[in-house]
Scaffold this active site. Structure first.
Site, PDB file in Angstrom:
ATOM      1  N   GLU A  97      39.275  22.140  87.554  1.00  0.00           N
ATOM      2  CA  GLU A  97      38.348  21.113  88.014  1.00  0.00           C
ATOM      3  C   GLU A  97      38.888  20.434  89.264  1.00  0.00           C
ATOM      4  O   GLU A  97      40.102  20.242  89.400  1.00  0.00           O
ATOM      5  CB  GLU A  97      38.136  20.075  86.910  1.00  0.00           C
ATOM      6  N   CYS A 110      40.121  15.657  95.427  1.00  0.00           N
ATOM      7  CA  CYS A 110      41.258  15.704  94.503  1.00  0.00           C
ATOM      8  C   CYS A 110      41.333  17.142  93.973  1.00  0.00           C
ATOM      9  O   CYS A 110      40.371  17.642  93.392  1.00  0.00           O
ATOM     10  CB  CYS A 110      41.011  14.705  93.374  1.00  0.00           C
ATOM     11  N   CYS A 117      48.785  22.026  82.143  1.00  0.00           N
ATOM     12  CA  CYS A 117      50.054  21.484  82.633  1.00  0.00           C
ATOM     13  C   CYS A 117      51.049  21.488  81.478  1.00  0.00           C
ATOM     14  O   CYS A 117      50.703  21.129  80.353  1.00  0.00           O
ATOM     15  CB  CYS A 117      49.862  20.059  83.149  1.00  0.00           C
ATOM     16  N   CYS A 121      52.162  14.761  79.340  1.00  0.00           N
ATOM     17  CA  CYS A 121      52.140  13.291  79.312  1.00  0.00           C
ATOM     18  C   CYS A 121      51.074  12.870  78.297  1.00  0.00           C
ATOM     19  O   CYS A 121      49.951  13.404  78.307  1.00  0.00           O
ATOM     20  CB  CYS A 121      51.779  12.727  80.681  1.00  0.00           C
ATOM     21  N   CYS A 124      47.289  11.960  79.334  1.00  0.00           N
ATOM     22  CA  CYS A 124      46.565  12.812  80.297  1.00  0.00           C
ATOM     23  C   CYS A 124      45.865  13.978  79.598  1.00  0.00           C
ATOM     24  O   CYS A 124      46.488  14.724  78.846  1.00  0.00           O
ATOM     25  CB  CYS A 124      47.571  13.325  81.328  1.00  0.00           C
ATOM     26  N   CYS A 342      40.865  10.024  87.137  1.00  0.00           N
ATOM     27  CA  CYS A 342      42.265  10.456  87.020  1.00  0.00           C
ATOM     28  C   CYS A 342      42.618  10.753  85.582  1.00  0.00           C
ATOM     29  O   CYS A 342      42.371   9.927  84.701  1.00  0.00           O
ATOM     30  CB  CYS A 342      43.195   9.319  87.432  1.00  0.00           C
TER      31      CYS A 342
HETATM   32  N1  SAH Z   1      51.067  16.128  87.736  1.00  0.00           N
HETATM   33  C1  SAH Z   1      50.999  15.239  88.836  1.00  0.00           C
HETATM   34  C2  SAH Z   1      49.643  15.240  89.542  1.00  0.00           C
HETATM   35  C3  SAH Z   1      48.441  15.299  88.670  1.00  0.00           C
HETATM   36  S1  SAH Z   1      48.158  13.862  87.672  1.00  0.00           S
HETATM   37  C4  SAH Z   1      51.390  13.837  88.416  1.00  0.00           C
HETATM   38  O1  SAH Z   1      51.511  13.596  87.222  1.00  0.00           O
HETATM   39  O2  SAH Z   1      51.619  13.006  89.296  1.00  0.00           O
HETATM   40  C5  SAH Z   1      47.593  12.710  88.911  1.00  0.00           C
HETATM   41  C6  SAH Z   1      47.706  11.253  88.508  1.00  0.00           C
HETATM   42  O3  SAH Z   1      46.797  10.930  87.436  1.00  0.00           O
HETATM   43  C7  SAH Z   1      49.092  10.866  88.001  1.00  0.00           C
HETATM   44  O4  SAH Z   1      49.521   9.661  88.587  1.00  0.00           O
HETATM   45  C8  SAH Z   1      48.854  10.692  86.532  1.00  0.00           C
HETATM   46  O5  SAH Z   1      49.817   9.888  85.929  1.00  0.00           O
HETATM   47  C9  SAH Z   1      47.474  10.079  86.529  1.00  0.00           C
HETATM   48  N2  SAH Z   1      46.816  10.097  85.224  1.00  0.00           N
HETATM   49  C10 SAH Z   1      46.969  11.006  84.245  1.00  0.00           C
HETATM   50  N3  SAH Z   1      46.224  10.678  83.181  1.00  0.00           N
HETATM   51  C11 SAH Z   1      45.574   9.520  83.497  1.00  0.00           C
HETATM   52  C12 SAH Z   1      44.637   8.684  82.821  1.00  0.00           C
HETATM   53  N4  SAH Z   1      44.196   8.995  81.611  1.00  0.00           N
HETATM   54  N5  SAH Z   1      44.186   7.566  83.451  1.00  0.00           N
HETATM   55  C13 SAH Z   1      44.601   7.275  84.704  1.00  0.00           C
HETATM   56  N6  SAH Z   1      45.467   8.034  85.409  1.00  0.00           N
HETATM   57  C14 SAH Z   1      45.949   9.154  84.819  1.00  0.00           C
HETATM   58 FE1  SF4 Z   2      50.798  17.080  83.949  1.00  0.00          FE
HETATM   59 FE2  SF4 Z   2      48.934  15.226  83.496  1.00  0.00          FE
HETATM   60 FE3  SF4 Z   2      51.519  14.606  83.268  1.00  0.00          FE
HETATM   61 FE4  SF4 Z   2      50.478  15.074  85.724  1.00  0.00          FE
HETATM   62  S1  SF4 Z   2      49.938  13.401  84.327  1.00  0.00           S
HETATM   63  S2  SF4 Z   2      52.420  15.845  84.871  1.00  0.00           S
HETATM   64  S3  SF4 Z   2      48.966  16.669  85.180  1.00  0.00           S
HETATM   65  S4  SF4 Z   2      50.398  16.076  81.995  1.00  0.00           S
END
Ligand code: SAH
Ligand code: SF4
Length: 352
Positions: A97, A110, A117, A121, A124, A342
């Site tokens: 996406e 974006c 991934c 986290c 996410c 995000c």
């Molecule tokens: N893996 C990389 C880039 C993709 S995630 C990273 O983690 O930086 C891009 C951004 O979205 C990151 O700052 C991540 O912490 C944020 N993000 C992930 N899940 C989110 C959520 N549920 N609400 C808001 N931001 C989120």
């Molecule tokens: Fe991976 Fe989502 Fe963590 Fe970014 S925020 S490193 S995309 S699991």
């Protein structure tokens, strides 16, 4: 899962000289090489059918031997706030996406670098998919070309910014991400300003150091989310491998080499990382290098145990940092109604 691009070579993987060589071997006029190259890299063509000044039989031949677009098809979702999410179908059945986010007269794209991934986290949606596969360079640059064309078609404008903040961890697909971004930004290819392409990492130290060593021009954003070790580790398993001290060392090294300001991304979660002790720790962390902090509102995902920080706590947190003379932006979230905000990107995979 293996990378399943079809056997046909992608025409965008050929250099100008290779296209010219192919043209001459096929006894076609030499000037066709320049025409084809311009269609690909100047006119952002995504199908051989678009090459209207190339004779139809030769277009057919190109189509039978080469791929012109790594994206096979797409679905579009439009938010009430104007944000557009695209689910791009790749060969082998995987789906990624990407999002177009309009803001005033500006449009940001974006983009994704991986299907899923590995870093898991807890907040996410992409992390909940697990790692499926890396995108190859063509899948990354064709995703951007499609979004550039959609920006023109849907918002009548060129893209202003690209953020590598979609699905995946770009530093764990470093080579392909850089190869694609280099094509997007090089003058002889798409000539998009590299200063307007931000790469976001969850703190993969090796990639940060490599960007510094290679003097990459792309601005760097780091997803910190807590400057308190145990809290960060609980939210982001990657922090076990790369604790705050290692991250600080890598960022100090990066700034010394590149002289770039770093963007720190910080999602504010209720009762987890939005208290005064968290703000103090963040301010201390930021004393080490020139930074700008983006406070990101939390976007809920179906599997998450986290909640958004309350408005009064968010305000106190932001005011504390501002009083320390740190540059802070409180971001607004867009595209939540179509799961395009995000951290919400997690298109179901067909073949996995
Ligand atoms: N893996 C990389 C880039 C993709 S995630 C990273 O983690 O930086 C891009 C951004 O979205 C990151 O700052 C991540 O912490 C944020 N993000 C992930 N899940 C989110 C959520 N549920 N609400 C808001 N931001 C989120
Ligand atoms: Fe991976 Fe989502 Fe963590 Fe970014 S925020 S490193 S995309 S699991």
């Amino acid at each position: 899962m293996p990378n399943t691009l079809p056997d046909k070579m992608h025409i965008k993987n050929l250099s100008f000289e290779e296209i010219a060589d192919y043209i001459s071997k096929n006894n076609v006029q030499a000037f066709r090489a320049k025409q084809i190259y311009e269609w690909i890299w100047k006119k952002r063509c995504v199908s051989f059918n678009e090459m209207t000044n190339i004779p139809a039989p030769f277009r057919e031949k190109l189509h039978s031997e080469f791929l012109c677009n790594a994206i096979q098809s797409f679905d579009e979702y439009v938010s009430t706030d104007g944000t557009r999410k695209y689910a791009f179908h790749l060969s082998g059945g995987n789906i990624i996406e990407s999002v177009l986010i309009p803001s005033g007269s500006r449009v940001t794209a974006c983009i994704s670098t991986q299907v899923g991934c590995a870093l898991a986290c807890g907040f996410c949606a992409t992390g909940s998919l697990g790692f499926i596969r890396n995108l190859d360079a063509a899948e990354i640059h064709d995703q951007i070309i499609m979004l550039m064309n959609f920006a023109k078609e849907k918002y009548q404008t060129e893209l202003d910014n690209i953020v590598v903040m979609g699905m995946g961890e770009p530093m764990l697909n470093y080579k392909n991400t850089m190869a694609a971004l280099d094509k997007i930004s090089a003058k002889e290819f798409l000539n998009f300003s590299p200063q307007r392409i931000t790469i976001s990492t969850s703190g993969v130290v090796d990639g940060i150091k490599q960007m510094a060593d290679e003097d990459r021009p792309y601005p760097l954003a780091v997803s910190l989310h807590s400057a308190i070790e145990n809290k960060r580790k609980a939210m982001m398993p990657v922090a076990k491998k790369y604790p705050l001290l290692k991250l600080t060392e890598a960022l100090t090294y990066y700034v010394a080499k590149t002289h770039h300001r770093i963007t720190i991304e910080y999602i504010l979660f209720d009762k987890i990382n939005d208290a005064m002790e968290d703000a103090e720790a963040l301010a201390m962390f930021c004393r080490n290098f020139p930074v700008k902090i983006n406070i990101i509102p939390y976007n809920s995902t179906s599997t998450s145990i986290y909640h958004k920080s309350r408005p009064e706590n968010t305000k106190k947190f932001v005011d504390f940092l501002k009083n320390k003379n740190i540059i802070v932006n409180l971001r607004t979230s867009k595209g939540g109604d179509i799961q395009a905000a995000c951290g919400q990107l997690a298109q179901k995979q067909r073949n996995t």
